[in-house]
Design an enzyme around this catalytic site. Structure first.
Site, PDB file in Angstrom:
ATOM      1  CD  GLU A 137      34.075  19.008  -1.590  1.00 55.47           C
ATOM      2  OE1 GLU A 137      33.311  19.988  -1.492  1.00 55.47           O
ATOM      3  OE2 GLU A 137      33.687  17.876  -1.935  1.00 55.47           O
ATOM      4  CD  GLU A 142      29.736  24.472  -0.898  1.00 50.54           C
ATOM      5  OE1 GLU A 142      29.261  23.776  -1.811  1.00 50.54           O
ATOM      6  OE2 GLU A 142      30.350  24.009   0.076  1.00 50.54           O
TER       7      GLU A 142
END
Length: 403
Positions: A137, A142
């Protein structure tokens, strides 16, 4: 048969000289067709335990949580129009590209606005499949709550590290083991990479290079976006050689074998609320504890009329995906001094848990990776490009020599 230099020969030679720095475009997500090549999640957030229900495509459009605005920009957002009563979840959106992108890819995200606010947890990331974290990932963007800047991360199985921080990495390495719950994280130190500061500057651009030599992530405020990006369009290739130092640089050599830990990646955009990062008491309460009477993320934010989510939306002029026919070098530009460096050490949340360590299967996520774009395949989508002309030319030369 003797071959003599021609204008075509010189053009091919010139093309090959620039091949190592140029990427061929294979997909642009923009305008009224932005959502055509994405799948909508259509389930509650069973991944990070956020207090949202990610709508399916028809409901997202009918409820006004996914649309293209008058400026031609795609918008996905949290519901800020309806009242939610406990223990209900608030509606939101998560979308995943139908395409998967292999090692040798480059992605550019142009954002006018990124979701922010107490309880808000947005992300622009990629995921290999079908079982997490075996396929890897990549968290490009974020952040949670009122964090002043972005946090980048890789999530992998055991054996991938970010133990060495390259001298040209602008961000601060926070966690070095990519198999931990937080992943190997890097905090952005440049200002205006997230939140109200990002919006006030007219947004900005993120880019990620997914290469055998490593994973590299850049961020630029609107005024600092490289000319090669500003001058690019939906059909042009792009040169990364003048992009300057990256925010995060995860080197493969001696630290993380990219092809071992990462499979072809699907791009994902989502917005969740609270959950096991934004909602953690130690992360939420110090900065958002005065948001309501209980000091609890769900009670004081998700429940209610939703007016506190007016800034919980992505606005996106375009996302572009590229591939290259060979190994593209990472720019080794000298780092620069960051004016007004963000002090992330004083804010709770950096390096915190961002995803549970339980395995996530394809059945749970609804993801069905369909590897489509591999290095060099950009020619079949947009045109021959440098790689295609090189292959055609080599074949022609071999044919002539056989005559």
């Amino acid at each position: 048969m003797q071959l003599f230099p021609t204008a075509t020969t010189f053009a091919i030679f010139s093309c090959l000289l620039t091949l190592s720095q140029a990427y061929d475009i294979v997909r642009e997500y923009s305008g009224i067709t932005f959502f055509d090549e994405w799948d909508f999640f259509g389930s509650w957030d069973n991944l990070t335990l956020g207090d949202v229900y990610w709508l399916d495509e028809s409901d997202a459009f009918s409820q006004g949580l996914a649309y293209v605005n008058s400026a031609g920009n795609a918008v996905i957002k949290v519901d800020n129009m309806h009242s939610v009563q406990s223990p209900q979840k608030r509606n939101s959106v998560r979308i995943t590209t139908k395409d998967s992108y292999a090692v040798g890819s480059l992605w550019i995200f142009d954002f006018v606005h990124i979701p922010y606010g107490c309880s808000v947890w947005p992300a622009a990331w990629s995921l290999g499949g079908p079982t997490w974290p075996e396929g890897g990932e990549i968290d490009i963007l974020e952040a949670v709550n009122l964090m002043p800047s972005n946090q980048m991360a890789l999530h992998t199985t055991s054996g991938c590290f970010h133990n060495y921080t390259p001298p040209n990495q602008l961000g601060a390495t926070l966690v070095t083991d990519c198999s931990t719950a937080a992943g190997c994280t890097v905090g952005e130190l440049q200002p205006n990479s997230y939140g109200s500061g990002f919006a006030a500057m007219g947004g900005g651009v993120y880019a990620a290079q997914f290469d055998v030599a490593g994973l590299v992530i850049w961020f630029w405020s609107r005024a600092n976006v490289p000319s090669s990006i500003n001058q690019s369009n939906s059909t042009s290739d792009i040169d990364i050689s003048q992009w300057g130092p990256p925010s995060a640089s995860y080197l493969a050599a001696g630290q993380c074998n990219i092809t071992e830990f990462f499979t072809p990646q699907q791009l994902i955009l989502d917005i969740t609320l609270c959950g096991n990062w934004a909602g953690l008491p130690e992360v939420y309460f110090p900065v958002c504890g005065n948001q309501g009477p209980t000091g609890i993320c769900y009670n004081d934010n998700v429940v209610g009329d939703g007016s506190n989510y007016d800034n919980a939306y992505f606005e996106i002029p375009y996302i572009r995906a590229y591939t290259t026919g060979g190994v593209a070098p990472t720019p080794t530009a000298t780092p620069f001094d960051i004016i007004s460096k963000v002090d992330i050490s004083t804010y709770p949340g950096y390096g915190s848990v961002t995803i549970p360590l339980s395995a996530i299967t394809a059945a749970e996520t609804g993801l069905n990776p369909s590897p489509m774009f591999f290095p060099g395949n950009g020619a079949s989508v947009i045109g021959l490009g440098c790689v295609g002309w090189w292959m055609v030319s080599v074949g022609a030369i071999l044919l002539i020599r056989l005559m």
